[in-house]
Design a protein around this motif. Structure first.
Motif, PDB file in Angstrom:
ATOM      1  N   THR A 180       0.067   0.445  -4.378  1.00 39.89           N
ATOM      2  CA  THR A 180       0.196  -1.073  -5.667  1.00 39.89           C
ATOM      3  C   THR A 180      -1.419  -1.013  -6.583  1.00 39.89           C
ATOM      4  N   VAL A 191      -1.981   0.466 -10.412  1.00 40.25           N
ATOM      5  CA  VAL A 191      -2.559  -0.441 -11.785  1.00 40.25           C
ATOM      6  C   VAL A 191      -4.106  -0.295 -11.767  1.00 40.25           C
ATOM      7  N   LEU A 211       4.365   1.097 -10.739  1.00 42.39           N
ATOM      8  CA  LEU A 211       4.445  -0.442 -11.502  1.00 42.39           C
ATOM      9  C   LEU A 211       6.096  -0.762 -11.732  1.00 42.39           C
ATOM     10  N   TRP A 238       7.747  -3.654  -8.750  1.00 39.14           N
ATOM     11  CA  TRP A 238       8.568  -5.013  -9.452  1.00 39.14           C
ATOM     12  C   TRP A 238       9.187  -5.070  -9.690  1.00 39.14           C
ATOM     13  N   ALA A 254      -1.387  -3.465 -17.940  1.00 41.45           N
ATOM     14  CA  ALA A 254      -0.329  -3.343 -16.745  1.00 41.45           C
ATOM     15  C   ALA A 254       0.332  -4.742 -16.228  1.00 41.45           C
ATOM     16  N   LEU A 262       4.729  -4.576 -17.026  1.00 42.87           N
ATOM     17  CA  LEU A 262       5.416  -5.256 -16.371  1.00 42.87           C
ATOM     18  C   LEU A 262       6.361  -6.049 -17.530  1.00 42.87           C
TER      19      LEU A 262
END
Length: 695
Positions: A330, A334, A407, A411, A443, A447
């Protein structure tokens, strides 16, 4: 000007005039109203230029692999760059370069013969197309509804071409609501208008179209969201063509006569089932055609595509033990490209958050800390590279496009960690370096392309209640990244339009966000917002506006920008003078001019340049120049081109000819100083001095 000049400077040259700054309480040092440190404009613009390059590179890493090539997206959503009658055409709006006059809320663009032919050769007919075409015989206005990115624009355009053989797009500028009274529609012509992103405007615009915009001899199709009803015009529900037919049709055009092996066809059928948007299928057909032409492996090509990479990342995420390995995945998703210590520390911080959250309920074992970095790197196909002598190591993904894939998987497929992930990103953006903020902001913007409403609630609204400029930067970076997705650009414009009407933090965020592709896609809208703020909000946002205008300065926007700034000087009173001087100072100090961002001396001579130079060289507050470097910039960034560029000669002569008494004395003093140091020739010194004396 016939007065005697001031005495020659003696041993010490005159000191540069510095703008006066007010004392700021320590607890308010990071608030909205703070002016920046008195660093030089050149240093500021150099730092800004480096930041812009860093942002561009990071956006390329996050979005480049998912951007369609030219011609694959639905017709109305194509990204275009075409000059026509003084305008630059873009996907979501136009950049006007015709002396800054007021522009209509939309532009009408007729399809070219090549575009029309391409559509007809690759079209897959649908029932909604046939029904829409039938209605056009009797209805002037038809609404075509359906889900986003399902080919509605292509279907609508095909129906219009079947009706009359000619079709045009009506493209709104930025977040503008189209006004049919501005349009001049031709008889025997078909028009397409997209209102999918503005459902609240459908009834108003279509009613106006009925009243004034559509005559009996032309036809209009309006694209609207799915499940919408209308009392104004009939609504047709769009049925998207099957992916397999779209793929076969486009492949036959791209690679005529090509045959696929059974195993390749099976792999492609699996890939097609993973797609929903026709443009994605068209993109796949193009890639397959290129692969066949190069005689390379279809399987290898597919393994590099998004859905295959997503499946692989999902499998790897399931295998990662302990928790810290997943947190490292993770963190690098990012922060990839940043120092090893920062990425590892962020991973540990996320692991501690998750451990604290879940231990309360399930009491698992603590996070296992003893892990070797090579094992982590192997998890995510990354490498650690030396950053230079004594600079430690940076961690980079071997395939940067994996960051966006990771990502999305983290998510969408790991909802149980979402709250902890949100808290971690907020903490990381608030505590990290400027490089970290760029990574975190982008990032979050990525999202937002998955769930804009949730990101708005959990991130944008939080940052818009803060008084810290770093939080405003994070929100602006997120909006910049979200707008990289063509289907989100107009939504971002609408969001910014509401923020300009909001609190001071929201205004500050909108100003920063316009210094991106968002502002470049609708510069008139950005400049109008800037004008309102600088002329009505005191000097609170002048510096931020100046920085954003410097970003928006391009060959295609240069004339519009300088004309708008000149209008601020002429009509805006003290606030207009101050903001125009700050912005123009930054335009003169742009580092490394390029064809895309030409030096001001490359522009055609125009009275606006005279106005802006005179304002920057003379406008004072409390007895001091607002732009203390203006005379130095005049010498180093302007006068050095006097002998070789006509614009410089013409504008310079007007600058030194038209001046007031106080500024004339200042001009004579600087001319003597420059001559004393050999900065200008004797002939130029004499010429400009004479101009001042005659004024």
């Amino acid at each position: 000007m016939s007065d005697s000049p001031p005495e020659e400077p003696k041993s010490n040259p005159p000191q540069q005039e510095d703008p006066e700054t007010e004392a700021v309480a320590p607890e308010e040092a990071d608030e909205i109203s703070q002016e920046p440190d008195n660093q030089s404009i050149r240093n500021e613009m150099t730092a800004s230029g480096q930041e812009w390059l860093e942002r561009k590179q990071n956006l390329d890493d996050l979005f480049a692999d998912e951007r369609p090539s030219a011609g694959t997206r639905d017709l109305i959503g194509r990204v275009r760059n075409r000059v026509k009658k003084g305008n630059i055409w873009l996907a979501q709006g136009d950049i006007h370069v015709d002396q800054g006059r007021a522009q209509p809320t939309a532009t009408i663009h007729e399809l070219t013969e090549n575009e029309t032919e391409d559509l007809r050769r690759t079209l897959v007919p649908t029932q909604s197309q046939a029904e829409t075409r039938r209605l056009l015989n009797s209805e002037r206005l038809v609404l075509l509804s359906g889900s986003a990115e399902t080919g509605k624009a292509t279907t609508a355009t095909a129906a219009l071409l079947d009706w009359c053989g000619r079709a045009s797009w009506i493209i709104p500028h930025g977040a503008s609501t189209p006004n049919p009274r501005d349009w001049k529609l031709e008889s025997g012509h078909g028009y397409l208008l997209d209102l999918v992103d503005t459902p609240d405007a459908v009834d108003r615009v279509t009613t106006n179209l009925k009243r004034a915009g559509v005559n009996a001899d032309c036809r209009m199709i309006v694209l609207v969201p799915e499940h919408i009803s209308s009392s104004v015009a009939p609504v047709i529900e769009h049925d998207a063509p099957p992916n397999t037919r779209i793929f076969a049709k486009h492949l036959s055009v791209q690679a005529s006569g090509a045959r696929l092996a059974p195993d390749d066809q099976r792999l492609l059928d699996e890939e097609l089932r993973a797609h929903s948007a026709p443009w994605q299928v068209v993109e796949l057909a193009k890639q397959v055609a290129a692969t066949l032409e190069a005689s390379t492996s279809i399987e290898i090509m597919l393994n590099r595509r998004f859905h295959r990479m997503r499946a692989k990342v999902g499998e790897d995420l399931e295998k990662r033990r302990p928790t810290l390995g997943r947190c490292f995945m993770t963190s690098i998703a990012v922060l990839h490209g940043l120092p090893e210590a920062e990425i590892s520390g962020a991973a540990l911080a996320l692991a501690e958050r998750l451990d604290e959250k879940w231990r309360r309920d399930h009491s698992p074992k603590p996070v296992q800390l003893w892990e070797k970095l090579p094992l982590w790197l192997n998890y995510v196909d990354a490498e650690a590279t030396a950053a230079g002598p004594g600079g430690g190591r940076n961690i980079r993904l071997r395939r940067p496009q994996l960051a966006a894939v990771m990502l999305r998987v983290i998510w969408e497929d790991q909802p149980t960690i979402r709250d902890s992930l949100v808290d971690w990103l907020l903490w990381l953006g608030g505590e990290g370096s400027s490089h970290t903020r760029i990574k975190v902001g982008h990032a979050v913007g990525k999202l937002a392309t998955f769930d804009f409403a949730l990101v708005n609630k959990r991130f944008l609204q939080v940052w818009s209640q803060s008084r810290r400029p770093r939080d405003h930067q994070l929100a602006a970076l997120a909006l910049e990244a979200a707008a990289e997705d063509p289907s989100m650009t107009r939504r971002v414009h609408l969001h910014l339009r509401s923020m300009i009407q909001g609190n001071d933090a929201e205004k500050a965020i909108a100003i920063r966000a316009y210094a991106s592709s968002v502002g470049l896609s609708a510069p008139d809208q950005a400049l109008a917002a800037f004008r309102t703020l600088v002329l009505t909000r005191g000097d609170k946002f002048h510096h931020e506006v100046a920085q954003s205008i410097a970003y928006l300065y391009r060959a295609d926007t240069a004339h519009t920008i300088v004309n708008n700034l000149a209008d601020w000087v002429d009509e805006g009173g003290p606030a207009g003078h101050r903001s125009a001087a700050l912005a123009f100072g930054r335009l003169t100090a742009l580092s490394v001019p390029t064809p895309e961002r030409p030096h001001l001396s490359r522009l055609d001579p125009h009275p606006s340049l005279v106005t802006l130079w005179r304002n920057a060289l003379s406008y004072e507050e409390k007895g001091r120049l607002v732009v203390p470097e203006s005379w130095d910039l005049l010498l180093s960034e302007w006068l050095r081109y006097y002998d070789e560029r006509p614009t410089v000669r013409e504008i310079t002569d007007q600058i030194f000819s038209l001046t007031d008494r106080r500024n004339a004395k200042r001009a004579l003093l600087y001319l003597r100083l420059w001559r004393h140091h050999g900065e200008i020739s004797e002939d130029l010194h004499h010429h400009l001095r004479q101009l001042v004396h005659r004024s």
